[in-house]
Scaffold this active site. Structure first.
Site, PDB file in Angstrom:
ATOM      1  N   LYS A  79       0.860  -1.179   0.000  1.00 37.89           N
ATOM      2  CA  LYS A  79       0.000   0.000   0.000  1.00 37.89           C
ATOM      3  C   LYS A  79       0.893   1.224   0.000  1.00 37.89           C
ATOM      4  CE  LYS A  79      -1.178   2.579   2.855  1.00 37.89           C
ATOM      5  NZ  LYS A  79      -0.795   3.978   3.312  1.00 37.89           N
ATOM      6  N   THR A 114       5.832   6.159   3.066  1.00 39.10           N
ATOM      7  CA  THR A 114       4.698   5.747   3.901  1.00 39.10           C
ATOM      8  C   THR A 114       4.068   4.529   3.264  1.00 39.10           C
ATOM      9  OG1 THR A 114       2.593   6.353   4.893  1.00 39.10           O
ATOM     10  CG2 THR A 114       3.119   7.390   2.809  1.00 39.10           C
ATOM     11  N   GLU A 133      -0.817  10.275  -5.134  1.00 32.40           N
ATOM     12  CA  GLU A 133      -2.042  11.060  -4.960  1.00 32.40           C
ATOM     13  C   GLU A 133      -2.162  12.128  -6.043  1.00 32.40           C
ATOM     14  OE1 GLU A 133      -2.544  10.456  -0.154  1.00 32.40           O
ATOM     15  OE2 GLU A 133      -1.476  12.213  -0.899  1.00 32.40           O
ATOM     16  N   SER A 146     -11.240  13.958   7.115  1.00 30.73           N
ATOM     17  CA  SER A 146     -12.708  14.065   7.201  1.00 30.73           C
ATOM     18  C   SER A 146     -13.363  12.839   6.578  1.00 30.73           C
ATOM     19  CB  SER A 146     -13.174  15.324   6.496  1.00 30.73           C
ATOM     20  OG  SER A 146     -12.812  15.309   5.141  1.00 30.73           O
TER      21      SER A 146
END
Length: 461
Positions: free
Chosen positions: A237, A248, A333, A461
């Protein structure tokens, strides 16, 4: 004389009152409001988040990975952070399995990382079975004594339920930093996980460890050792907060070879440096980076790292690790371009890597990539700030096979439209020669788009 009953007189008798008029207008207003809401819902962007898959994702989806004798997998939705999301995976390993690993060197690494590092290579219980448990949604990092309590509680519960020593239970956590983890939710899910253990459950395991990833990542390879076939599979991942020093990432590799922990560790460390430590998405590293490799000993044996079988196996391991590392970059991302940066002519390999990473991590270079702008001046600037030795008047740059600069200045045959055409693709190669030696290195990165901001501005969020 009686008044004559006419339609006109009847209409006058039924003249609506002020209350009737108000009621009528209210009814009409409600109807108009409902029609307006319908129109808005048809034209406005929905507020629910849409799961986008990276345009650089491998075609064909998650691969049909080989079974590895001695390994079983299960996954479940424990509700670590989100309800109804698969967020825990368990791998049960056969007795005698040896485990190697590499980890982040972050000064704020998590309790799970520290626990794995302490257990790696320990001799007690080496003949027993082992387990790897991973959760997503909460990294259990920067949580003080509570973080250690969570790790200890999970390890104790897994050990008790599988009948193995606690020293043979390895855990990882990924997700939000600084929030105490409700580890009892993971413990409550253990019975269900154990009942679902399956040699074919690796796809679910790959799904369970994802955070901002847009697709699960898997790879496999085979090698011939003494006439027998050895098998390797891996899952990973990673999407953001990716930079060398393990990034990460969570990476789990499994093989059936019979090998000592020392020899396996040598191979894993060596191949990490040329794969996962050569990628970057945003130059940030994490508190939870972990790579674990388990060898179950149920296949061919490796006793000498100089043997042809060992070399074939390490080549296959390199292929799997590099494949997974590239998938992490492809899932960067907001990424729309996969970029390979090769530096040659450096004083040594370390200088070459230093320079390549300076280019790969430059926001100016990465945004130019996003805009398909072949602004080679930004590459010159990144070389200059890297700290690597370079000869300004010998520096050369190329885009793919297109010479851009030579002898410290723009190539006389370079055409801007050729560079722009190369940058418009989704696979970009940048080559730089520093002109001072024979050192070389290759790193991989992606572009930096506005979606990276959208993802990270809304991460919690």
């Amino acid at each position: 004389m009686a008044k004559k009953d006419t339609p006109k007189s009847r209409k006058a008798a039924r003249k609506p009152s002020d209350k009737d008029k108000a009621r009528k207008w209210k009814t009409k207003a409600k109807k108009l409001a409902a029609e307006l809401a319908t129109l808005r819902s048809a034209t406005e962007t929905p507020k629910t988040k849409v799961k986008l898959v990276s345009p650089l994702a491998p075609k064909g989806g998650f691969p049909d990975l080989l079974r590895i004798p001695g390994v079983e997998f299960a996954s479940a939705a424990a509700g670590v952070r989100y309800k109804g999301r698969t967020d825990v995976m368990l791998a049960r390993l056969a007795p005698g399995t040896v485990i190697a690993g590499t980890f982040t060197r972050s000064a704020t690494r998590s309790a799970a990382v520290l626990d794995c590092q302490a257990k790696l290579g320990r001799s007690e219980g080496a003949d027993a079975g082992a387990a790897i448990l991973v959760n997503s949604g909460n990294s259990n990092a920067f949580t003080g004594a509570r973080g250690w309590a969570s790790v200890n509680a999970i390890c104790a519960a897994v050990a008790r339920k599988l009948g193995i020593p606690e020293t043979r239970v390895f855990t990882s956590s990924t997700g939000v930093i600084g929030e105490p983890m409700a580890h009892e939710r993971i413990i409550d899910a253990l019975d269900g996980l154990i009942s679902e253990l399956d040699a074919d459950g690796i796809a679910g395991a790959a799904q369970a460890i994802m955070t901002t990833d847009t697709f699960p990542k898997g790879a496999m390879a085979e090698a011939t050792i003494g006439g027998q076939t050895a098998h390797i599979v891996g899952i990973a991942k990673g999407s953001g907060m990716i930079a060398p020093d393990m990034a990460t990432m969570l990476v789990y590799l499994f093989t059936d070879v019979k090998i000592s922990q020392k020899h396996l560790q040598t191979m894993v460390s060596r191949q990490t440096n040329t794969s996962f430590n050569c990628i970057t998405v945003d130059s940030d590293t994490s508190t939870s980076d972990t790579l674990l490799m388990a060898a179950t000993g149920q296949g061919p044996a490796i006793t000498d790292l100089r043997s042809s079988g060992a070399k074939a196996f390490e080549k296959a391991l390199s292929d799997v690790m590099l494949n997974l590392a590239h998938q992490v970059v492809r899932d960067g991302e907001g990424a729309t371009k996969f970029v390979e940066i090769s530096v040659t002519g450096a004083a040594d390999d370390a200088d070459a890597k230093r320079c390549a990473l300076s280019i790969a991590n430059s926001p100016l270079v990465k945004t130019a990539l996003a805009g398909s702008d072949p602004n080679w001046g930004r590459i010159v600037a990144a070389v200059g700030k890297s700290g690597a030795a370079a000869d300004r008047d010998s520096l050369a740059i190329r885009f793919g096979q297109i010479p851009v600069a030579a002898n410290g200045m723009v190539d006389p045959d370079y055409r801007e439209e050729d560079g722009a055409a190369h940058f418009k693709g989704d696979e970009i190669q940048i080559g730089v020669d520093l002109g001072v030696g024979s050192g070389k290195a290759t790193v991989w990165t992606c572009d930096l788009t506005h979606r990276y901001i959208d993802i990270n501005a809304d991460y919690r969020s």
